[in-house]
Scaffold this motif. Sequence first.
Motif, PDB file in Angstrom:
ATOM      1  N   THR A 206       0.756  -1.017  -0.612  1.00 15.39           N
ATOM      2  CA  THR A 206      -0.147  -0.010  -0.123  1.00 15.39           C
ATOM      3  C   THR A 206       1.170   1.092   0.290  1.00 15.39           C
ATOM      4  OG1 THR A 206      -1.785  -1.435   1.265  1.00 15.39           O
ATOM      5  CG2 THR A 206      -1.597   0.963   1.211  1.00 15.39           C
ATOM      6  N   LEU A 207       0.492   1.913  -0.993  1.00 15.31           N
ATOM      7  CA  LEU A 207       1.247   3.292  -0.943  1.00 15.31           C
ATOM      8  C   LEU A 207       0.633   4.907  -1.331  1.00 15.31           C
ATOM      9  CD1 LEU A 207       3.295   3.883  -4.059  1.00 15.31           C
ATOM     10  CD2 LEU A 207       2.209   1.441  -3.938  1.00 15.31           C
ATOM     11  N   ILE A 208       0.781   6.136  -0.792  1.00 12.07           N
ATOM     12  CA  ILE A 208       0.190   6.557  -1.331  1.00 12.07           C
ATOM     13  C   ILE A 208       1.081   7.616  -2.817  1.00 12.07           C
ATOM     14  CG2 ILE A 208      -0.590   9.495  -0.526  1.00 12.07           C
ATOM     15  CD1 ILE A 208      -0.845   8.173   2.225  1.00 12.07           C
ATOM     16  N   ASN A 209       0.393   7.274  -3.509  1.00 16.41           N
ATOM     17  CA  ASN A 209       0.852   8.457  -4.719  1.00 16.41           C
ATOM     18  C   ASN A 209       0.943   9.530  -4.201  1.00 16.41           C
ATOM     19  OD1 ASN A 209       2.020   7.805  -7.206  1.00 16.41           O
ATOM     20  ND2 ASN A 209       0.428   8.928  -8.316  1.00 16.41           N
ATOM     21  N   ALA A 210       1.850  10.891  -5.014  1.00 18.50           N
ATOM     22  CA  ALA A 210       2.411  12.107  -4.305  1.00 18.50           C
ATOM     23  C   ALA A 210       1.309  13.004  -5.059  1.00 18.50           C
ATOM     24  CB  ALA A 210       3.123  12.629  -4.063  1.00 18.50           C
ATOM     25  N   ILE A 211       1.852  12.361  -7.137  1.00 21.59           N
ATOM     26  CA  ILE A 211       0.871  13.330  -8.147  1.00 21.59           C
ATOM     27  C   ILE A 211       0.370  12.588  -9.026  1.00 21.59           C
ATOM     28  CG2 ILE A 211       0.908  15.205  -9.709  1.00 21.59           C
ATOM     29  CD1 ILE A 211       3.254  16.373  -7.861  1.00 21.59           C
ATOM     30  N   PRO A 212      -0.987  12.030  -9.583  1.00 26.78           N
ATOM     31  CA  PRO A 212      -2.199  12.779  -8.595  1.00 26.78           C
ATOM     32  C   PRO A 212      -1.810  11.465  -6.735  1.00 26.78           C
ATOM     33  CG  PRO A 212      -2.784  11.815 -10.018  1.00 26.78           C
ATOM     34  CD  PRO A 212      -1.310  11.035  -9.665  1.00 26.78           C
ATOM     35  N   LYS A 213      -2.284  12.857  -5.812  1.00 24.65           N
ATOM     36  CA  LYS A 213      -2.144  11.895  -4.801  1.00 24.65           C
ATOM     37  C   LYS A 213      -3.578  11.035  -4.223  1.00 24.65           C
ATOM     38  CE  LYS A 213      -2.475  12.746  -0.054  1.00 24.65           C
ATOM     39  NZ  LYS A 213      -2.949  14.469   1.202  1.00 24.65           N
ATOM     40  N   GLY A 214      -3.662  10.212  -3.949  1.00 25.22           N
ATOM     41  CA  GLY A 214      -4.423   8.448  -3.806  1.00 25.22           C
ATOM     42  C   GLY A 214      -3.549   7.208  -3.707  1.00 25.22           C
TER      43      GLY A 214
END
Length: 536
Positions: A206-214
Amino acid sequence: MGAIKNYVLHDNITQSPKKHNGRRLFFWIVLVSLIVLLVVGEVMLRRAAPILKGRVIETLSTRFNSHVELDDLQVSLVKGLAVSGGGLRIFAPDDVVAAGAKAPIISVQRFDFHARLIGLFLKPTHVGSVHVQGLAINIPPKSMRQSDKASQHRGKVKILVDELICDDSRLVIGTDNPDKDPKVFELQHIVLKDVGPNVPLHYDATLINAIPKGDIHAVGTFGPWDTEAPGESSVTGKYTFQHADLNTIKGIGGTLRSVGDFTGRLDRIEVQGIVDVPDFTLDTAKHPVPLHTQFSAIVDGTTGDTYLQPVNAKLGESEFSCQGAVVNIKGQGHTIDLDVDVPAGRIQDFLQLAVKTRPAVMTGVLAMKTKLHIRPGKESVTQKLRLRGTFGLKQIHFANPDVQDKVDMLSLRAEGHPREAKPGAEDVTSRMTGRFLMGDGKLTLQALEYTLPGATVQLQGVYTLDGKKFDFTGKVRTQAKLSQMVASRWKGWALKIVDPFFHKHGAGAEIPVKVTGTNTAPKFGLDIGHKDKKSD
């Protein structure tokens, strides 16, 4: 006989408490012995911790042929074997450091694991679950890595881990390409199963994508890891990209959802999936239009470069396809180059997305081929966007009744029916072809040819996407002569004198015109200073 019975009974009563007390005494002796052994073992482990710490450093140093630092290591036997520690740093081999790789290739902020004692005696050594916080892996560029695999030593201790849980991890793959930035992977949470040497890892990440944030969730397999050529490491999986906020990309908006699967090597990952944005917007208009795409792509996971195979998309009710590349430019971001083909779309879908005025200035069937380029930079996407191509429009109808009336009346006059040219006349459909260039918030039209019953309009000029400016010049070629386009008989007789001056190139009349004003209030007039000139 009764005396004997009483004696036996008395004897059993007197002996039972003794046996019971003996068992209790044995139990307590065993328990105390175990506690003493545990305490002694705990004390010995604590005293042996520095020795064990040295062994760990020695093993890792041998395994990686490099300098290793470990700030803290704690061992306990309270619940099986419990090990915890922090500040682990594994540096590159000396020759790699000499080549310029100064930072640790592996560092860990904190780690802990529990294991059953029996697992320590198995080959390979068996550990149940390991928790790692703040894992950072830095892979130097290929030119700095050792090329002689035989020179790499292997530690004697082989460990198999059932589950490796990592939080806040970071993987950086260096590159020798001077035009590329190192590729960085930020992993919020990842679970690796059956971790051992030379075997694929089963992951749940699981990761949080920076751009686009999601939020991105992926499951699959990775490896075995190829130290010499990380890009050749195998990877497979399925992903879900949820709640991606496109507003984090300046100039566009909407909420993106994507699902798909991938397979291949890290430097060549074949990806297939779908993307849905039910409320896609551009800041030039801020009118939401649904966007759906089904794509196939090749992704270089070591650089972030993406090569789109034919992507089938649908904007509103308009279907189109595109292919091209998204390439990482060092220190700047990504540049996007796509070839877009719209075989039979609706012009109103594209105008609604890009143009502020509503309703869309016109409806019609659009055929278009264009090259799309988005340069890197911090500006709005719509400011960085460039479109260059050709288009064809048919079945055109203008949304503004006044504009459509002017078109209808022009058609009637051009056919030689001026008395019928009145507001409210029957609508005519028209078609248009031309070349265009869109960028910096404006649409530049070249070699524009607009055809309607009785006339052909040839124009070139600029239209701003906010609808505030029309500025076109060109000429109108009509079927009727100039004198035949006026309702008044006397004006018709007067214009017969000038008919020869406008009767050119086989047309009844060829009239220089200009269109200026705004989308809501266009102005049509003669371009007296017009001179024939070839279109660009």
